[in-house]
Design a protein around this motif. Structure first.
Motif, short mmCIF file in Angstrom:
data_model
loop_
_atom_site.label_atom_id
_atom_site.label_comp_id
_atom_site.label_asym_id
_atom_site.label_seq_id
_atom_site.Cartn_x
_atom_site.Cartn_y
_atom_site.Cartn_z
N ARG A 156 0.83 -1.21 0.00
CA ARG A 156 0.00 0.00 0.00
C ARG A 156 0.86 1.25 0.00
O ARG A 156 0.51 2.27 -0.62
N HIS A 157 1.99 1.20 0.71
CA HIS A 157 2.86 2.37 0.79
C HIS A 157 3.44 2.70 -0.59
O HIS A 157 3.51 3.87 -0.97
N LEU A 158 3.84 1.67 -1.32
CA LEU A 158 4.38 1.91 -2.66
C LEU A 158 3.28 2.41 -3.60
O LEU A 158 3.50 3.31 -4.41
N ALA A 159 2.09 1.83 -3.49
CA ALA A 159 0.98 2.26 -4.35
C ALA A 159 0.66 3.73 -4.14
O ALA A 159 0.33 4.45 -5.09
N ALA A 160 0.74 4.20 -2.89
CA ALA A 160 0.43 5.60 -2.59
C ALA A 160 1.55 6.54 -3.03
O ALA A 160 1.28 7.69 -3.39
N LEU A 161 2.78 6.04 -3.02
CA LEU A 161 3.94 6.89 -3.30
C LEU A 161 4.31 6.93 -4.78
O LEU A 161 4.73 7.97 -5.30
N ALA A 162 4.18 5.81 -5.47
CA ALA A 162 4.68 5.69 -6.84
C ALA A 162 3.93 6.62 -7.79
O ALA A 162 2.71 6.77 -7.69
#
Length: 390
Positions: A156-162
């Motif tokens: 989820r963190h990567l999905a929000a940041l990318a």
């Protein structure tokens, strides 16, 4: 014959006669034709404070006993996945302990286990890709130290940041360069977790698929397979045909698993499924039949489970964990119907009644009398009207 009075959707009542238990054969050797993992749920400690937002407290004896049940049917265990309530009640300290305990059990029994590495130990949103990589590295290290195979879960963190596929590649290229043995990549669709919308850098599934294929081709020697949970059988068939030789497609399609696992003659899917935790005896019987080339027995084992699976995983799909825990309780694998984060409340009574009926139709209850008694107790707890006096 065991009977129970069940409420009907229109407010009426019906007498339901339960089927006699089926003698499901256990395998005498590992499956030859497919690799199969069941994504296992966790059993909450019934006397602990498992209200939403509190640290998860597990009934370790029942949690590990359930994994032994899965192993006894020849299934590998996919540990600490979304079925185990990652991101829905399970915090990282409890997850870390779960991985260590389950991997130790698997090692002592000589059985197969893989475990999910994510980024959910981060407090709040990630601000840099380096933070995401470091979180993955920590969890991968825990899994490798425990002796389990690594499943790299969607973050989820990567999905929000990318902001583009380049950001996904920057993270996955670095992580895959550091693993010590082939891993399973996990593509979880938004039906299972809305926060993962647009994963791999595009809302267009075909474009995202191209990005994943490119990643796999560049790291094929360190990728055992890709676990796909998009609930789209046609997409899965096209995707698996594009994978390099030797890279498996692990189906996560809880709606269409019988046809995907059987295959089309040219390609097939292996399995990493949450529904296998609920239908382990039937799944085992189907895979044994596949090994024996017995298509009729394969269909006879799997076909009755499909209506149950499609019900349990009905929208909102991410609450399917409630159905898995509910059937575990009815089957006698845990003492109570409680879940971390209070998730036992996530499905309605009519939904649970239908799950009970469909599980009985598939002859999955090892003790129908116990299942009926527990279902009756639940109905009384919910305050359903008693049958009219005679």
């Amino acid at each position: 014959m065991t009977t129970i009075t069940l409420p009907t959707p229109d407010g009426g009542r019906i007498e339901h006669a339960l089927n006699e238990p089926r003698d499901w054969p256990k395998p005498q050797r590992p499956f030859r034709s497919r690799v199969a993992f069941a994504a296992a749920h966790v059993v909450a400690h019934p006397l602990a404070d498992n209200t939403p937002g509190t640290p998860a407290a597990l009934d370790w004896d029942s949690t590990l006993a359930f994994r032994r049940h899965l192993w006894s049917h020849g299934l590998g265990v996919a540990e600490a996945m979304d079925t185990a309530q990652r991101g829905m009640g399970m915090d990282w300290p409890a997850t870390r302990e779960l991985i260590r305990r389950s991997a130790a059990e698997a090692a002592s029994a000589g059985t197969r286990i893989a475990a999910g590495a994510g980024t959910d130990q981060l407090d709040g949103p990630a601000t840099t890709l380096d933070e995401v990589v470091a979180a993955y590295e920590e969890q991968i290290g825990t899994i490798q130290d425990a002796g389990a195979q690594v499943i790299i879960m969607a973050s989820r963190h990567l999905a929000a940041l990318a902001r583009s596929v380049d950001d996904y590649r920057a993270v996955y290229d670095r992580v895959l360069a550091q693993v010590d043995s082939p891993v399973i990549l996990h593509w979880l669709g938004p039906a299972f977790d809305p926060a993962l919308q647009g994963y791999w850098g595009s809302d267009d599934v075909d474009v995202a698929t191209g990005h994943v294929v490119d990643l796999v081709r560049d790291h094929a020697s360190m990728i055992d397979g890709v676990k796909v949970s998009l609930l789209d059988a046609d997409h899965e068939k096209a995707f698996r045909a594009q994978l390099p030789a030797g890279v498996r497609l692990y189906t996560g399609d809880d709606f269409n698993y019988p046809e995907l696992i059987r295959g089309d003659g040219a390609h097939h899917s292996d399995a990493l499924l949450g529904v296998f935790a609920a239908i382990a005896p039937a799944a085992s019987a189907a895979l044994q039949a596949l090994d024996d080339g017995d298509d009729n027995a394969y269909d006879a084992a799997f076909a009755p489970t499909l209506p149950l699976a499609r019900h349990i995983f009905g929208a909102p799909t991410y609450y399917y964990k409630t159905g898995v825990a509910f059937l575990s309780w009815l089957s006698g694998f845990q003492a109570g119907f409680t879940m971390v984060g209070g998730l036992q409340s996530a499905r309605s009574l009519p939904h649970l009644v239908e799950a009970f009926r469909l599980a009985d139709a598939a002859r999955l209850f090892p003790d129908p009398e116990l299942a009926a008694a527990r279902m009756t107790a639940l109905l009384e707890t919910y305050g359903t009207p008693p049958p009219p006096s005679r």
